[in-house]
Design a protein around this motif. Structure first.
Motif, PDB file in Angstrom:
ATOM      1  N   THR A  74      15.955  -3.633 -13.330  1.00 59.60           N
ATOM      2  CA  THR A  74      14.787  -4.520 -13.422  1.00 59.60           C
ATOM      3  C   THR A  74      14.607  -5.401 -12.190  1.00 59.60           C
ATOM      4  O   THR A  74      13.511  -5.917 -11.956  1.00 59.60           O
ATOM      5  N   GLY A  75      15.679  -5.621 -11.449  1.00 58.14           N
ATOM      6  CA  GLY A  75      15.626  -6.532 -10.314  1.00 58.14           C
ATOM      7  C   GLY A  75      15.656  -7.991 -10.729  1.00 58.14           C
ATOM      8  O   GLY A  75      15.479  -8.885  -9.892  1.00 58.14           O
TER       9      GLY A  75
ATOM     10  N   ASP B 269      17.721  -7.555  -7.421  1.00 55.66           N
ATOM     11  CA  ASP B 269      17.220  -7.798  -6.061  1.00 55.66           C
ATOM     12  C   ASP B 269      16.197  -8.917  -5.998  1.00 55.66           C
ATOM     13  O   ASP B 269      16.043  -9.567  -4.964  1.00 55.66           O
ATOM     14  N   HIS B 270      15.475  -9.147  -7.097  1.00 54.73           N
ATOM     15  CA  HIS B 270      14.428 -10.171  -7.095  1.00 54.73           C
ATOM     16  C   HIS B 270      14.769 -11.315  -8.045  1.00 54.73           C
ATOM     17  O   HIS B 270      13.884 -12.003  -8.549  1.00 54.73           O
TER      18      HIS B 270
ATOM     19  N   ILE C 106      19.611 -11.265 -22.141  1.00 52.82           N
ATOM     20  CA  ILE C 106      18.482 -12.015 -21.595  1.00 52.82           C
ATOM     21  C   ILE C 106      18.074 -11.421 -20.254  1.00 52.82           C
ATOM     22  O   ILE C 106      18.928 -11.156 -19.402  1.00 52.82           O
ATOM     23  N   ILE C 107      16.780 -11.213 -20.070  1.00 51.83           N
ATOM     24  CA  ILE C 107      16.215 -10.847 -18.771  1.00 51.83           C
ATOM     25  C   ILE C 107      15.278 -11.974 -18.377  1.00 51.83           C
ATOM     26  O   ILE C 107      14.375 -12.329 -19.132  1.00 51.83           O
ATOM     27  N   ALA C 108      15.485 -12.571 -17.210  1.00 53.68           N
ATOM     28  CA  ALA C 108      14.745 -13.775 -16.851  1.00 53.68           C
ATOM     29  C   ALA C 108      14.342 -13.752 -15.383  1.00 53.68           C
ATOM     30  O   ALA C 108      14.925 -13.031 -14.566  1.00 53.68           O
ATOM     31  N   GLY C 109      13.337 -14.578 -15.075  1.00 57.40           N
ATOM     32  CA  GLY C 109      12.896 -14.662 -13.692  1.00 57.40           C
ATOM     33  C   GLY C 109      11.759 -15.639 -13.516  1.00 57.40           C
ATOM     34  O   GLY C 109      11.327 -16.312 -14.466  1.00 57.40           O
ATOM     35  N   ALA C 110      11.280 -15.714 -12.307  1.00 62.06           N
ATOM     36  CA  ALA C 110      10.179 -16.621 -11.982  1.00 62.06           C
ATOM     37  C   ALA C 110       8.937 -16.232 -12.772  1.00 62.06           C
ATOM     38  O   ALA C 110       8.617 -15.046 -12.912  1.00 62.06           O
ATOM     39  N   ALA C 111       8.232 -17.228 -13.291  1.00 61.15           N
ATOM     40  CA  ALA C 111       7.028 -16.967 -14.077  1.00 61.15           C
ATOM     41  C   ALA C 111       6.004 -16.178 -13.273  1.00 61.15           C
ATOM     42  O   ALA C 111       5.269 -15.354 -13.831  1.00 61.15           O
TER      43      ALA C 111
END
Length: 267
Positions: free
Chosen positions: A111-112, A134-135, A232-237
């Motif tokens: 997913t990055g 990566d992201h 949990i999969i998380a990241g910038a909105a």
């Protein structure tokens, strides 16, 4: 990109256990917390911070140093690596770790995104193991960090599969403090949210625990549908819009959680 927490609500239970705790132990742990919070504090700074005499603080520091839980560098103190040894050893002894760590790494690569496995302990959600794609957004999350379950995505995923009485007990102990303006702070609203999570099979968090941060989570369940962890999969909105969270990322979280559950073979 880095995101950091601010105004973290207290993780201390609301209910008073004064009649069942040892005051000297409470003071000892207060000293540890003070050493951890500060940037290499001196004895004088610790005593002032804790509103205790230097003599009392010093005795606790001597005991902690003796057992490797605090170290001294010149006139300054810092938390000892004995805590790391104990935590890592405990994590490795749990069957969940060998199964979850590899799957969490795989999901992060695919997913990055920032990917975590969390567990419930004493009514709080605890980061168990994680990996950065990566992201991924660099947050303050580290293994062992505790959070209130009602505003952490993995916490909500686990709460949704607990008995109502268990959830009510957690709410009674810790309350529903707000982490952001998007945090659920009403008990009826929380139970409605948990019902939605059970129906759809995953939990969502749109800036409930951290501004500018979105997450999706799925529970790891036993054969009797008891939660033992959550993925949990998380990241910038800006990189995780609601539609993406509800579709491909929710599918990825559920798939990983199901595989971990099957590999664990809980009953």
């Amino acid at each position: 990109m880095e995101r950091h927490d601010s105004d973290v609500p207290s993780l201390e239970p609301r209910a008073s256990d004064d009649g069942r705790v040892v005051k000297s132990d409470e003071t000892l742990f207060t000293v540890i917390d003070a050493v951890q919070r500060a940037d290499r504090p001196t004895l004088t700074e610790l005593a002032a911070d804790l509103d205790l005499s230097k003599g009392a603080v010093y005795k606790h520091l001597v005991t902690l140093r003796r057992h490797g839980f605090v170290a001294k560098d010149g006139d300054s103190y810092h938390v000892g690596l004995r805590f790391l040894e104990i935590g890592l050893r405990e994590r490795r002894q749990r069957p969940l770790y060998d199964v979850a760590a590899a799957k969490i790494d795989e999901v992060a690569e695919e997913t990055g995104k920032l990917t975590w496995c969390t567990v419930e302990e004493n009514g709080l959600s605890v980061f168990f193991c994680g990996a950065e794609g990566d992201h991924a957004v660099n947050t303050d999350g580290i293994p062992g960090r505790r959070m209130h379950m009602h505003y952490q995505c993995g916490g909500k995923a686990m709460l949704a599969h607990m008995d109502r009485a268990e959830v009510e007990d957690i709410v009674d102990r810790y309350g529903l403090p707000a982490k952001t303006e998007h945090t659920i702070t009403d008990e009826d609203e929380l139970f409605a949210e948990l019902e939605r999570i059970r129906e759809q099979g995953y939990a969502l968090s749109f800036e409930e625990s951290l501004y500018g941060f979105h997450a999706v989570s799925a529970p790891v369940l036993t054969q009797s549908s008891r939660p033992v962890a959550a993925v949990i999969i998380a990241g910038a909105a800006s990189r995780m819009d609601p539609e993406t969270c509800r579709n491909e990322l929710a599918d990825a979280a559920r798939s990983a959680a199901n595989e971990i559950g099957l590999d664990l073979q809980y009953d």
